[in-house]
Design an enzyme around this catalytic site. Structure first.
Site, PDB file in Angstrom:
ATOM      1  N   ASN A 114     -32.347  77.523 -42.071  1.00 46.04           N
ATOM      2  CA  ASN A 114     -31.967  76.209 -42.599  1.00 46.04           C
ATOM      3  C   ASN A 114     -32.165  76.206 -44.106  1.00 46.04           C
ATOM      4  O   ASN A 114     -33.036  76.919 -44.621  1.00 46.04           O
ATOM      5  CB  ASN A 114     -32.854  75.121 -41.977  1.00 46.04           C
ATOM      6  CG  ASN A 114     -32.474  73.725 -42.452  1.00 46.04           C
ATOM      7  OD1 ASN A 114     -31.296  73.395 -42.564  1.00 46.04           O
ATOM      8  ND2 ASN A 114     -33.466  72.896 -42.745  1.00 46.04           N
ATOM      9  N   HIS A 116     -32.994  73.483 -47.208  1.00 43.36           N
ATOM     10  CA  HIS A 116     -33.489  72.125 -47.398  1.00 43.36           C
ATOM     11  C   HIS A 116     -33.597  71.844 -48.899  1.00 43.36           C
ATOM     12  O   HIS A 116     -34.093  72.687 -49.654  1.00 43.36           O
ATOM     13  CB  HIS A 116     -34.863  71.965 -46.728  1.00 43.36           C
ATOM     14  CG  HIS A 116     -35.382  70.566 -46.824  1.00 43.36           C
ATOM     15  ND1 HIS A 116     -34.880  69.532 -46.067  1.00 43.36           N
ATOM     16  CD2 HIS A 116     -36.333  70.016 -47.624  1.00 43.36           C
ATOM     17  CE1 HIS A 116     -35.509  68.412 -46.386  1.00 43.36           C
ATOM     18  NE2 HIS A 116     -36.398  68.681 -47.327  1.00 43.36           N
ATOM     19  N   SER A 143     -35.141  75.237 -50.620  1.00 40.49           N
ATOM     20  CA  SER A 143     -35.866  76.238 -49.823  1.00 40.49           C
ATOM     21  C   SER A 143     -35.001  76.686 -48.658  1.00 40.49           C
ATOM     22  O   SER A 143     -34.324  75.862 -48.033  1.00 40.49           O
ATOM     23  CB  SER A 143     -37.141  75.632 -49.223  1.00 40.49           C
ATOM     24  OG  SER A 143     -37.934  74.989 -50.194  1.00 40.49           O
ATOM     25  N   ASP A 152     -38.256  70.801 -40.724  1.00 40.59           N
ATOM     26  CA  ASP A 152     -38.382  71.327 -42.093  1.00 40.59           C
ATOM     27  C   ASP A 152     -39.723  72.036 -42.320  1.00 40.59           C
ATOM     28  O   ASP A 152     -40.194  72.142 -43.459  1.00 40.59           O
ATOM     29  CB  ASP A 152     -38.204  70.211 -43.146  1.00 40.59           C
ATOM     30  CG  ASP A 152     -36.846  69.541 -43.065  1.00 40.59           C
ATOM     31  OD1 ASP A 152     -35.875  70.227 -42.714  1.00 40.59           O
ATOM     32  OD2 ASP A 152     -36.755  68.333 -43.342  1.00 40.59           O
TER      33      ASP A 152
HETATM   34  C1  GAR Z   1     -27.427  70.462 -48.733  1.00 37.87           C
HETATM   35  O1  GAR Z   1     -27.833  70.007 -49.994  1.00 37.87           O
HETATM   36  C2  GAR Z   1     -28.612  70.774 -47.857  1.00 37.87           C
HETATM   37  O2  GAR Z   1     -29.728  71.193 -48.570  1.00 37.87           O
HETATM   38  C3  GAR Z   1     -28.873  69.457 -47.196  1.00 37.87           C
HETATM   39  O3  GAR Z   1     -27.607  68.921 -46.948  1.00 37.87           O
HETATM   40  C4  GAR Z   1     -26.721  69.348 -47.972  1.00 37.87           C
HETATM   41  C5  GAR Z   1     -25.441  69.806 -47.318  1.00 37.87           C
HETATM   42  O4  GAR Z   1     -24.464  70.054 -48.269  1.00 37.87           O
HETATM   43  N1  GAR Z   1     -29.622  69.625 -45.983  1.00 37.87           N
HETATM   44  C6  GAR Z   1     -30.580  68.813 -45.578  1.00 37.87           C
HETATM   45  O5  GAR Z   1     -30.908  67.817 -46.184  1.00 37.87           O
HETATM   46  C7  GAR Z   1     -31.244  69.225 -44.279  1.00 37.87           C
HETATM   47  N2  GAR Z   1     -32.504  68.588 -44.130  1.00 37.87           N
HETATM   48  P1  GAR Z   1     -23.165  70.872 -47.897  1.00 37.87           P
HETATM   49  O6  GAR Z   1     -22.585  70.248 -46.643  1.00 37.87           O
HETATM   50  O7  GAR Z   1     -22.254  70.662 -49.073  1.00 37.87           O
HETATM   51  O8  GAR Z   1     -23.539  72.314 -47.707  1.00 37.87           O
END
Ligand code: GAR
Length: 224
Positions: A114, A116, A143, A152
Site C-alpha cells: 500500500n 499512504h 510511505s 496503515d
Molecule cells: C494517493 O495519494 C495515495 O497515497 C492515497 O490515495 C491517493 C490515490 O491517488 N491513498 C490513501 O490515502 C490510502 N490510505 P491516485 O488514485 O491518483 O493514485
C-alpha cells in the site's frame, strides 16, 4: 523464506479514483524499468479515471461495486475471488479507499503493498495533508508498506520526504506528495518484482538485509 526470482511477475492493482500511482507503475513497466505485468485493475467505484488509464493501456479492468454487497466480508470474498482468477504474485493498493477484512489481508500476507500519503506511523487514516499542516510539521511525505490487518500499520518499506513550506496548503502539499509517490511506488514495485524485497518473520528485507524500522529513506534515490 525468500521467494524465487519471479519470472515476469504478475500484478493486480486495486484503485478507487484517479489512478495516478497506477499510471506511474504502468509507465515504469512500459519503460522497461519494472520487470512485471499488470494483469488486472479492479476499482470499487464506477467511472473513475484509473479505469480509463487501464483501458488505454490494454489492461483488463473491472468494477466491483461495494454498494452491491451486503457487508464487508461479502465484498472482500468477491474481491478475493476476482483477484485470484488472475493468480497474481503481487497486489498493489493504489488509492484503494476501503478498509479490508483481516482474512482478506492474511490471504495475501507478504504480497500486498500500500502507499499512504504521510510519513507513517504519523497520520494514519484520512486527511493526512491537512493534519500535517495543523500539527505544524516541518516535513511530510509518503510511505510504502506491506499490508497487515492494522490499518496503515504494516511494516514500512520506504519513504520519501518533502519540506512543508510556510505557505503550503492542503492542495499544494498534496501535489508535492503525489510527485514523490510516483517515484516511490514504482521503485518499491520494481524491487518486489525482482525478488529483492521480501516480508520475513523479522520484518521486510531488501537484498537479504533487514530494513530498519520506519523504512528506508529514499528521498534522494531515484534508482536502486
Ligand atoms: C494517493 O495519494 C495515495 O497515497 C492515497 O490515495 C491517493 C490515490 O491517488 N491513498 C490513501 O490515502 C490510502 N490510505 P491516485 O488514485 O491518483 O493514485
Amino acid at each position: 523464506m525468500p521467494h524465487k526470482q519471479l519470472d515476469s511477475p504478475s500484478i493486480v492493482v486495486l484503485i478507487s479514483g484517479s489512478g495516478s500511482n497506477l499510471q506511474a507503475i504502468i509507465d515504469g513497466i512500459e519503460a522497461g524499468n519494472i520487470a512485471a505485468k499488470i494483469t488486472a485493475v479492479i476499482s470499487n467505484k464506477q467511472g473513475v479515471q484509473g479505469l480509463v488509464r487501464a483501458e488505454k493501456h490494454g489492461i483488463a479492468n473491472y468494477v466491483l461495486d461495494h454498494t452491491k454487497h451486503t457487508d464487508r466480508e461479502d465484498y472482500d470474498q468477491a474481491l478475493k475471488n476476482l483477484i485470484d482468477q488472475h493468480n497474481p504474485d503481487l497486489i498493489i493498493l493504489a488509492g484503494f479507499m476501503r478498509i479490508l477484512t483481516d482474512s482478506f489481508v492474511q490471504h495475501y500476507h507478504g504480497k500486498m503493498l500500500n502507499i499512504h500519503p504521510s510519513l507513517l506511523p504519523k497520520f494514519k487514516g484520512l486527511h493526512t495533508h491537512r493534519r500535517a499542516i495543523e500539527a505544524k510539521e516541518t516535513e511530510h511525505g509518503c510511505s510504502v508498506h506491506f499490508v497487515t490487518p492494522e490499518l496503515d500499520g504494516g511494516p514500512i518499506i520506504a519513504q520519501r520526504k518533502v519540506a512543508i513550506a510556510k505557505d503550503d496548503t492542503e492542495t499544494t502539499l498534496a501535489t508535492k506528495i503525489q510527485k514523490e509517490e510516483h517515484v516511490l511506488y514504482p521503485l518499491c514495485t520494481k524491487l518486489f518484482a525482482e525478488g529483492r524485497l521480501l516480508l520475513t518473520n523479522s520484518g521486510p528485507t531488501l537484498d537479504g538485509i533487514t530494513i530498519i524500522e520506519g523504512g528506508l529513506d529514499l528521498t534522494d534515490t531515484n534508482e536502486l
